[in-house]
Motif scaffolding. Structure first.
Motif, mmCIF file in Angstrom:
data_model
loop_
_atom_site.group_PDB
_atom_site.id
_atom_site.type_symbol
_atom_site.label_atom_id
_atom_site.label_comp_id
_atom_site.label_asym_id
_atom_site.label_seq_id
_atom_site.Cartn_x
_atom_site.Cartn_y
_atom_site.Cartn_z
ATOM 1 N N LEU A 1 80.539 123.034 25.049
ATOM 2 C CA LEU A 1 79.309 123.608 25.575
ATOM 3 C C LEU A 1 79.296 123.584 27.109
ATOM 4 O O LEU A 1 78.916 124.562 27.761
ATOM 5 N N LYS A 2 79.730 122.465 27.644
ATOM 6 C CA LYS A 2 79.764 122.316 29.106
ATOM 7 C C LYS A 2 80.644 123.411 29.734
ATOM 8 O O LYS A 2 80.252 124.054 30.711
ATOM 9 N N LYS A 3 81.815 123.618 29.125
ATOM 10 C CA LYS A 3 82.735 124.654 29.644
ATOM 11 C C LYS A 3 82.083 126.038 29.567
ATOM 12 O O LYS A 3 82.173 126.833 30.498
ATOM 13 N N LEU A 4 81.422 126.321 28.439
ATOM 14 C CA LEU A 4 80.797 127.645 28.269
ATOM 15 C C LEU A 4 79.699 127.859 29.312
ATOM 16 O O LEU A 4 79.600 128.935 29.924
ATOM 17 N N LEU A 5 78.883 126.839 29.520
ATOM 18 C CA LEU A 5 77.777 126.981 30.482
ATOM 19 C C LEU A 5 78.337 127.209 31.875
ATOM 20 O O LEU A 5 77.868 128.075 32.625
ATOM 21 N N SER A 6 79.353 126.439 32.219
ATOM 22 C CA SER A 6 79.885 126.570 33.572
ATOM 23 C C SER A 6 80.602 127.915 33.768
ATOM 24 O O SER A 6 80.458 128.563 34.795
ATOM 25 N N GLU A 7 81.294 128.389 32.737
ATOM 26 C CA GLU A 7 82.021 129.667 32.870
ATOM 27 C C GLU A 7 81.081 130.876 32.880
ATOM 28 O O GLU A 7 81.235 131.790 33.674
ATOM 29 N N TYR A 8 80.076 130.878 31.984
ATOM 30 C CA TYR A 8 79.269 132.096 31.805
ATOM 31 C C TYR A 8 77.896 132.045 32.471
ATOM 32 O O TYR A 8 77.220 133.076 32.580
ATOM 33 N N GLN A 9 77.460 130.860 32.873
ATOM 34 C CA GLN A 9 76.188 130.714 33.605
ATOM 35 C C GLN A 9 75.023 131.469 32.945
ATOM 36 O O GLN A 9 74.359 132.312 33.585
ATOM 37 N N PRO A 10 74.736 131.204 31.669
ATOM 38 C CA PRO A 10 73.622 131.923 31.014
ATOM 39 C C PRO A 10 72.294 131.608 31.687
ATOM 40 O O PRO A 10 72.104 130.510 32.208
ATOM 41 N N ARG A 11 71.391 132.574 31.624
ATOM 42 C CA ARG A 11 70.064 132.374 32.228
ATOM 43 C C ARG A 11 69.102 131.719 31.246
ATOM 44 O O ARG A 11 67.991 131.330 31.617
ATOM 45 N N ALA A 12 69.549 131.635 29.968
ATOM 46 C CA ALA A 12 68.704 131.005 28.953
ATOM 47 C C ALA A 12 69.570 130.517 27.803
ATOM 48 O O ALA A 12 70.617 131.097 27.514
#
Ligand code: NAD
Ligand code: DAU
Length: 353
Positions: free
Chosen positions: A66-77
Motif C-alpha cells: 500500500l505504501k508503495k502504491l500511495l507513493s507512486e500514484y499519489q491518489p487524491r482519495a
C-alpha cells in the motif's frame, strides 16, 4: 492527473462503484483487492483493456504494498470498501472479520495517515479518506421506532456489525486525533447486479431458477431498507465531492420491506418473466431455522444527505428489483462461475446442518 484508490473493488458494491466511476469520470482508479471468495475479477471484465483501471491483488493488511502504491500514484482519495461483509459467515467464523474489518482498517488508516501527513498543503487539504460502512452498527429497531439517524447510538449485535463499528470508531479517531480528512457513510441493504448469491436477494433469484428451496429465516417478518446499488454509488460520489471531513452520512433507499415481502416480489417477477410450467415460484418457499441474534428491523433516515448534499435515490424497490431480476436472467455465465466455486461448501454449512 488525479486518481483515486479503491479497496475491495472486486466485490459487489466496490465493482459497481468502479464501473460507475469510470462511466461518469475520466479519473483513473487503483483497485486493491485480496480476492477472497467474495472478490471476482469477472465483475471487472469490461475494464480489461481500460488504461484507467489498475488492479492490484493485495490485502489491506499489506502495508508495504500500500505504501508503495500511495507513493507512486499519489491518489487524491482512498475509498475503503474492502471488508468481510456477510453476517451469517461472521456467526460461523468471526476471526476473518476482525482480521480484515478491524486490523485491516487500522493498517490502512496508519499507512494512509503517513502518506497524507507528507503531502504538500494543497494536496493535504484536498485529500479524503472515505470509509464505507453499514446501518447494522446501530443495532436493531422495533416496529414503531424512528429510523436510524447519524446520531443514533452504536449497538452492533453480530460479529460482523461489531467489527464494522470498531472500524468506524477508528476512522472517527483518526479524524479527531490526527485531522485526517475522513468521511464515513452508513448504508442500508444494497441489491442489484453482481451481488454474490449468499445474500438474500441473489440467493432467492438463483435458487428459484434452479428449482431449489427459497430459505426464509424464522417467520420472515424481519425488515430491511433496500437500496439499489447504483444509487449507493451515486451517493458515495456525492459524499466524496461535497461531504464535510469528519462527518458521517446515512444512505438509505426509503424502502422498508419484510423478508417475506421481498421473496414474494422476486417470485412474482420470475412468474412474469420466466414462468414455470406448473405453479408459482412461491411454492418453493420454505421457512428454516432463524439466524442467531437476528436483527428485527433496520431503517435509515437519509434526510441529512438529501438536505446537505442534495442526494436521494433514483430507484424505487419495484424498479430496482425488476432491473436486478432482469440482470440475473441475462447473466447466466456470471452466475454459473460464481456457483461452481467454493460457494457449494458454504451452502452445505449454512443450509444442510
Ligand atoms: P463483498 O463481500 O461483496 O466484497 C468485499 C470485497 O472486499 C471483495 O472483493 C473481497 O475480495 C475484498 N476483501 C475482503 N477482505 C479483504 C482484504 N483483507 N484486503 C483487500 N480486499 C479484501 O462486500 P460488499 O457487499 O460489496 O460490501 C462492500 C462494503 O460495503 C463493505 O465494507 C460492507 O461492510 C459495506 N456495506 C455493504 C452493504 C450491502 O448491502 N452489501 C450495505 C452497507 C454497507
Ligand atoms: O444493512 C446493511 C447490511 O446488509 C450490510 O452491512 C451487510 O454487508 C449485508 O450483507 C446486509 O446484511 P443482512 O444480514 O441484512 O443481509 P442478508 O442478505 O444476509 O439478509 C437479509 C435478510 O434476509 C436478513 O433478515 C436475513 C434474511 N435471510 C437471509 C438469507 C441469506 C433469509 O431469510 N434467508 C437467507 O437465506
Amino acid at each position: 492527473m488525479h486518481m483515486i484508490l479503491v479497496t475491495g473493488g472486486a466485490g459487489f458494491i466496490g465493482a459497481n462503484f468502479v464501473l460507475d466511476w469510470l462511466t461518469e469520470s475520466q479519473e483513473s482508479v487503483i483497485n486493491l483487492d485480496k480476492l477472497t471468495y467474495a472478490g471476482n475479477l469477472n465483475n471487472l471484465v469490461s475494464l480489461k483493456n481500460d488504461p484507467r483501471h489498475l488492479f492490484i491483488h493485495a490485502d489491506i493488511n499489506d502495508s508495504e504494498t500500500l505504501k508503495k502504491l500511495l507513493s507512486e500514484y499519489q491518489p487524491r482519495a482512498v475509498l475503503h470498501f474492502a471488508a468481510e461483509s456477510h453476517v451469517d459467515r461472521s456467526i460461523h467464523g468471526p476471526a476473518a472479520f476482525i482480521q480484515t474489518n478491524v486490523n485491516g482498517t487500522f493498517a490502512l488508516l496508519e499507512t494512509v495517515r503517513a502518506y497524507w501527513q507528507n503531502l504538500d498543503s494543497d494536496k493535504k487539504s484536498m485529500f479524503r479518506f472515505l470509509h464505507v460502512s453499514t446501518d447494522e452498527v446501530y443495532g436493531t429497531l422495533e416496529a414503531d421506532d424512528p429510523p436510524f439517524t447519524e446520531t443514533t447510538a452504536y449497538a452492533p449485535n453480530s460479529p460482523y456489525s461489531a467489527s464494522k463499528a470498531a472500524s468506524d470508531h477508528l476512522v472517527r479517531a483518526y479524524h479527531h486525533t490526527y485531522g485526517l480528512p475522513t468521511l464515513t457513510t452508513n448504508c442500508s441493504n444494497n441489491y442489484g447486479p453482481l451481488h454474490f448469491p449468499e445474500k438474500l436477494i441473489p440467493l432467492v433469484i438463483t435458487n428459484a431458477r434452479a428449482g431449489k428451496e427459497l430459505p426464509i429465516y424464522g417467520d420472515g417478518s424481519q425488515v430491511r431498507d433496500w437500496l439499489y446499488v447504483s444509487d449507493h454509488c451515486a451517493a458515495i460520489r456525492r459524499v466524496l465531492e461535497s461531504g464535510i471531513p469528519g462527518e458521517t452520512y446515512n444512505i438509505g433507499g426509503w424502502n422498508e420491506k419484510t423478508n417475506l415481502n421481498v421473496v414474494h416480489a422476486i417470485c412474482d417477477l420470475l412468474d412474469e418473466l420466466q414462468p414455470k410450467e406448473n405453479g408459482s415460484y412461491r411454492d418453493q418457499i420454505r421457512h428454516v431455522k432463524d439466524r442467531p441474534g437476528h436483527d428485527k428491523r433496520y431503517a435509515i433516515d437519509a434526510r441529512k444527505i438529501e438536505r446537505e448534499l442534495h442526494w436521494k435515490p433514483a430507484e424505487s424497490f419495484e424498479t430496482g428489483l425488476r432491473k436486478t431480476v432482469g440482470w440475473y436472467l441475462s447473466n447466466d455465465v456470471w452466475t454459473e462461475q460464481v456457483l461452481s466455486g467454493d460457494y457449494k461448501n458454504w451452502v452445505n454449512l449454512q443450509y444442510q446442518t
